[in-house]
Design a protein around this motif. Sequence first.
Motif, PDB file in Angstrom:
ATOM      1  N   ASN A 195       0.791  -1.259  -0.010  1.00 27.91           N
ATOM      2  CA  ASN A 195      -0.025  -0.029  -0.066  1.00 27.91           C
ATOM      3  C   ASN A 195       0.965   1.190   0.044  1.00 27.91           C
ATOM      4  OD1 ASN A 195      -2.323   1.572  -0.030  1.00 27.91           O
ATOM      5  ND2 ASN A 195      -2.602   1.215   2.199  1.00 27.91           N
ATOM      6  N   ALA A 196       1.858   1.209  -1.022  1.00 31.82           N
ATOM      7  CA  ALA A 196       2.663   2.262  -0.885  1.00 31.82           C
ATOM      8  C   ALA A 196       3.232   2.805  -2.530  1.00 31.82           C
ATOM      9  CB  ALA A 196       4.168   1.926  -0.368  1.00 31.82           C
ATOM     10  N   PRO A 197       2.149   3.594  -2.897  1.00 31.98           N
ATOM     11  CA  PRO A 197       2.336   3.765  -4.484  1.00 31.98           C
ATOM     12  C   PRO A 197       3.585   4.708  -4.740  1.00 31.98           C
ATOM     13  CG  PRO A 197       0.702   5.315  -3.332  1.00 31.98           C
ATOM     14  CD  PRO A 197       0.981   4.221  -2.250  1.00 31.98           C
ATOM     15  N   ILE A 198       3.941   5.656  -3.938  1.00 36.05           N
ATOM     16  CA  ILE A 198       5.042   6.542  -4.111  1.00 36.05           C
ATOM     17  C   ILE A 198       6.193   5.752  -4.147  1.00 36.05           C
ATOM     18  CG2 ILE A 198       6.336   8.628  -3.507  1.00 36.05           C
ATOM     19  CD1 ILE A 198       3.750   9.709  -2.287  1.00 36.05           C
ATOM     20  N   ALA A 199       6.408   4.985  -3.209  1.00 39.25           N
ATOM     21  CA  ALA A 199       7.437   4.066  -3.168  1.00 39.25           C
ATOM     22  C   ALA A 199       7.561   2.975  -4.022  1.00 39.25           C
ATOM     23  CB  ALA A 199       7.623   3.563  -1.482  1.00 39.25           C
ATOM     24  N   GLY A 200       6.213   2.297  -4.437  1.00 36.43           N
ATOM     25  CA  GLY A 200       6.469   1.447  -5.597  1.00 36.43           C
ATOM     26  C   GLY A 200       6.854   1.769  -6.782  1.00 36.43           C
ATOM     27  N   ALA A 201       6.543   3.126  -7.432  1.00 36.23           N
ATOM     28  CA  ALA A 201       6.872   3.612  -8.517  1.00 36.23           C
ATOM     29  C   ALA A 201       8.659   3.702  -8.398  1.00 36.23           C
ATOM     30  CB  ALA A 201       6.334   5.097  -8.753  1.00 36.23           C
ATOM     31  N   LEU A 202       9.107   4.402  -7.296  1.00 30.20           N
ATOM     32  CA  LEU A 202      10.374   4.987  -7.098  1.00 30.20           C
ATOM     33  C   LEU A 202      11.285   3.863  -7.263  1.00 30.20           C
ATOM     34  CD1 LEU A 202      10.332   8.153  -4.969  1.00 30.20           C
ATOM     35  CD2 LEU A 202      10.597   7.912  -7.469  1.00 30.20           C
ATOM     36  N   MET A 397      14.676   2.093  11.083  1.00 32.30           N
ATOM     37  CA  MET A 397      14.096   1.170  10.279  1.00 32.30           C
ATOM     38  C   MET A 397      14.330   1.374   8.785  1.00 32.30           C
ATOM     39  SD  MET A 397      10.027   0.201  10.033  1.00 32.30           S
ATOM     40  CE  MET A 397       9.256   1.535   9.506  1.00 32.30           C
ATOM     41  N   GLY A 398      14.334   2.648   8.459  1.00 30.62           N
ATOM     42  CA  GLY A 398      14.649   3.316   7.191  1.00 30.62           C
ATOM     43  C   GLY A 398      16.152   3.105   6.689  1.00 30.62           C
ATOM     44  N   ALA A 399      16.887   3.311   7.912  1.00 27.93           N
ATOM     45  CA  ALA A 399      18.493   3.302   7.606  1.00 27.93           C
ATOM     46  C   ALA A 399      19.034   2.009   7.248  1.00 27.93           C
ATOM     47  CB  ALA A 399      19.152   3.758   8.748  1.00 27.93           C
ATOM     48  N   VAL A 400      18.448   1.084   7.787  1.00 29.66           N
ATOM     49  CA  VAL A 400      18.940  -0.252   7.611  1.00 29.66           C
ATOM     50  C   VAL A 400      18.365  -0.978   6.374  1.00 29.66           C
ATOM     51  CG1 VAL A 400      18.847  -2.692   8.433  1.00 29.66           C
ATOM     52  CG2 VAL A 400      19.198  -0.924  10.059  1.00 29.66           C
ATOM     53  N   ALA A 401      17.020  -0.546   6.010  1.00 28.25           N
ATOM     54  CA  ALA A 401      16.356  -1.214   4.808  1.00 28.25           C
ATOM     55  C   ALA A 401      17.018  -0.477   3.655  1.00 28.25           C
ATOM     56  CB  ALA A 401      14.998  -0.843   4.877  1.00 28.25           C
ATOM     57  N   ALA A 402      17.071   0.893   3.646  1.00 31.58           N
ATOM     58  CA  ALA A 402      18.113   1.774   2.417  1.00 31.58           C
ATOM     59  C   ALA A 402      19.446   1.016   2.208  1.00 31.58           C
ATOM     60  CB  ALA A 402      17.674   3.189   2.884  1.00 31.58           C
ATOM     61  N   ALA A 403      20.044   0.792   3.442  1.00 31.35           N
ATOM     62  CA  ALA A 403      21.482   0.272   3.157  1.00 31.35           C
ATOM     63  C   ALA A 403      21.315  -1.068   2.455  1.00 31.35           C
ATOM     64  CB  ALA A 403      22.098   0.255   4.681  1.00 31.35           C
ATOM     65  N   VAL A 404      20.353  -1.783   2.755  1.00 28.39           N
ATOM     66  CA  VAL A 404      20.209  -3.167   2.394  1.00 28.39           C
ATOM     67  C   VAL A 404      20.094  -3.230   0.895  1.00 28.39           C
ATOM     68  CG1 VAL A 404      19.379  -5.524   2.439  1.00 28.39           C
ATOM     69  CG2 VAL A 404      20.071  -4.443   4.472  1.00 28.39           C
ATOM     70  N   LEU A 405      18.903  -2.418   0.678  1.00 24.34           N
ATOM     71  CA  LEU A 405      18.258  -2.407  -0.743  1.00 24.34           C
ATOM     72  C   LEU A 405      19.131  -1.445  -1.674  1.00 24.34           C
ATOM     73  CD1 LEU A 405      15.826  -3.627   0.714  1.00 24.34           C
ATOM     74  CD2 LEU A 405      14.671  -1.992  -0.703  1.00 24.34           C
ATOM     75  N   GLY A 406      20.013  -0.493  -1.062  1.00 26.55           N
ATOM     76  CA  GLY A 406      20.900   0.379  -1.793  1.00 26.55           C
ATOM     77  C   GLY A 406      19.865   1.462  -2.515  1.00 26.55           C
ATOM     78  N   ALA A 407      18.574   1.753  -1.849  1.00 31.52           N
ATOM     79  CA  ALA A 407      17.701   2.480  -2.551  1.00 31.52           C
ATOM     80  C   ALA A 407      17.266   3.603  -1.425  1.00 31.52           C
ATOM     81  CB  ALA A 407      16.531   1.810  -2.836  1.00 31.52           C
ATOM     82  N   PRO A 408      18.315   4.642  -1.099  1.00 25.70           N
ATOM     83  CA  PRO A 408      17.758   5.569  -0.311  1.00 25.70           C
ATOM     84  C   PRO A 408      16.413   6.387  -0.278  1.00 25.70           C
ATOM     85  CG  PRO A 408      19.524   6.384  -1.516  1.00 25.70           C
ATOM     86  CD  PRO A 408      19.333   4.918  -1.854  1.00 25.70           C
ATOM     87  N   ILE A 409      16.222   6.705  -1.580  1.00 28.71           N
ATOM     88  CA  ILE A 409      14.950   7.648  -2.146  1.00 28.71           C
ATOM     89  C   ILE A 409      13.685   6.616  -1.759  1.00 28.71           C
ATOM     90  CG2 ILE A 409      13.805   8.809  -3.785  1.00 28.71           C
ATOM     91  CD1 ILE A 409      16.622   9.174  -5.159  1.00 28.71           C
ATOM     92  N   SER A 410      13.603   5.527  -2.385  1.00 26.58           N
ATOM     93  CA  SER A 410      12.330   4.686  -2.285  1.00 26.58           C
ATOM     94  C   SER A 410      12.283   4.162  -0.919  1.00 26.58           C
ATOM     95  CB  SER A 410      12.427   3.568  -3.298  1.00 26.58           C
ATOM     96  OG  SER A 410      13.655   2.813  -3.169  1.00 26.58           O
ATOM     97  N   THR A 411      13.192   3.943  -0.109  1.00 28.71           N
ATOM     98  CA  THR A 411      13.022   3.356   1.245  1.00 28.71           C
ATOM     99  C   THR A 411      12.706   4.232   2.270  1.00 28.71           C
ATOM    100  OG1 THR A 411      14.843   1.839   0.774  1.00 28.71           O
ATOM    101  CG2 THR A 411      14.140   2.225   2.885  1.00 28.71           C
ATOM    102  N   THR A 412      13.146   5.690   1.964  1.00 28.59           N
ATOM    103  CA  THR A 412      12.492   6.898   2.852  1.00 28.59           C
ATOM    104  C   THR A 412      11.261   6.935   2.547  1.00 28.59           C
ATOM    105  OG1 THR A 412      14.816   7.828   2.589  1.00 28.59           O
ATOM    106  CG2 THR A 412      13.006   9.298   3.400  1.00 28.59           C
ATOM    107  N   LEU A 413      10.766   6.962   1.527  1.00 26.25           N
ATOM    108  CA  LEU A 413       9.182   7.152   0.976  1.00 26.25           C
ATOM    109  C   LEU A 413       8.555   6.046   1.743  1.00 26.25           C
ATOM    110  CD1 LEU A 413       9.475   8.754  -2.447  1.00 26.25           C
ATOM    111  CD2 LEU A 413       8.679   9.905  -0.219  1.00 26.25           C
ATOM    112  N   ILE A 414       8.887   4.951   1.447  1.00 24.64           N
ATOM    113  CA  ILE A 414       8.021   3.614   1.878  1.00 24.64           C
ATOM    114  C   ILE A 414       7.860   3.410   3.372  1.00 24.64           C
ATOM    115  CG2 ILE A 414       9.931   1.749   2.345  1.00 24.64           C
ATOM    116  CD1 ILE A 414       8.161   0.043   0.541  1.00 24.64           C
TER     117      ILE A 414
END
Length: 562
Positions: A195-202, A397-414
Amino acid sequence: MGKPAKEVVQQVVADTIAAIREAARVMRRHGPTQIQFWFIALAIGIAAGFAAVLFRLGIYVIQTTVYGNDDVLTLHSFAAHLPWYQILLIPICGGLIVGLILDRFTDDGRVRSVADVIEGAALSEGRVEIRRGLASAAASMVTLSTGGSSGREGPVVHMAAMISTAVCRWINANGITGRDLLGCAVAAAVSASFNAPIAGALFALEVVLRHFAVHAFAPIVIASAVGTVINRLIFGDVTEFTLPVQNALEFYVELPAFLILGLVCGLVAVVLMKAIFWADNLGSYVQVEARLPRYLRPAIAGAMLGGLAIWWPHIIGVGYETTSLALTGELALHEAIVFAILKIIAVAITMGGRMGGGVFSPSLMVGALTGLAFGIIATSIFPSVSGSGTLYALAGMGAVAAAVLGAPISTTLIVFELTGDWQTGLAVMVAVSLSTALSSRLVDRSFFLTQLERRNVHLAAGPQAYLLATFKVATIMRKSDAKYAAPESECWDLVREGLYLDGNATLEQAMPIFERGNPRFIPVVTLGGEDAPPELWGALFQVDALRAMNRALAETAAEEHS
């Protein structure tokens, strides 16, 4: 006298069917028009959205059957009251089923996930494996339903990629169209799952396609919106996690603490990734040395998970309940630290045991626990200038997920979309930026790209590195009977000196030879058996190799900036 109405209707229907068939034939031969592309992208978004939702519902059904609990948010609390032998046997049986599925339907016993989708986007014109992907989806569903400690985003993304691949094969889509449709499918699947439309697109643009081209942005956004609509029609307009109060920074002087939190989370993310890779290496070593059947590897991992879950049921499944407890500050310091360590161990066992699933949801849980532990310590040392400890959990939560995915923009938004908390953006962005910057220097940019590097697929360095592997020297070389071919006598002289290329080689093997010795050309041969002499195919000229590479780089740049 006119024809009867029935005959007129039949003729209209026949003409319509014929026109549709002719349009399909033309589309398959020449590719879709712009209008057709938009309708196809919309249809793929709908299909991927429903696939993601059905996958999630399938997990609930199986989980309810084996554990007797239909609420994913209370799974570990419910499991704590089950008999110990049931907690132990469920992941063992699940692992055995996973092993049998992968042993039967894959050639390497490996689950396909996000890394394979990224590879397909870069090297296979947006296509992925369908048969092995279906087996991987089934294996991941069983894993997530029977106590496996992983997430659902990996299989969902690959399922969406399979849908777009089937359509691209049917319409004979070119590389650009195939990648755009792949992005649409991934965006719809992610948004429908979370249920995350912005993060899904990014996510589709930042992680899978790895560019933000304008021509891809609009259809991907629309597909992501469609996925969210599907999610909300079935599950309602609710966030994955509910926070009791809105967090807020007490003072801007608190921001340095989030800088430190970002560095800590970056290190934790690296530990998580390295633990998974170490467990995979260890599992492969033990499997070979003990001569274990491939299908037993997930079952053994299931036994280890079951043993841990008897004492710590928090590791079971995706971990939403424990993550929610961390985000609401309902865990003590020692609980947050212990659960974070146990979750890393459980994820490493699950992934190293080839049980299936993704890493996004586990990284959310580990990050929330890390952030909460850090926040408890920080607020106790500086109580007068500190906000709530739960704010640190959200940022972690956002910091670890962003580092694992290598996706700071979409992870911040999700993170914002999963929690509904948009008031703490500054703290989350600061932590995410530092964690991503640190972890990307300790691994190959992300978990997925490091996975590919371990398979000798070099995407992390950019197109100038991975495009070399897409060119077979046999397609670029000048054949022996071609105009301006290399002199045959000179070719044989070079072969005798050991300077030659096999006919199946790529530019990835050829370019280092050109760089080292700067020869004008390299002979291309087919090596026979022990007694058979090599056969000369032709020669690869350095100028032809450079011309092909420059053309590919220009096409890639044009796609990424159009």
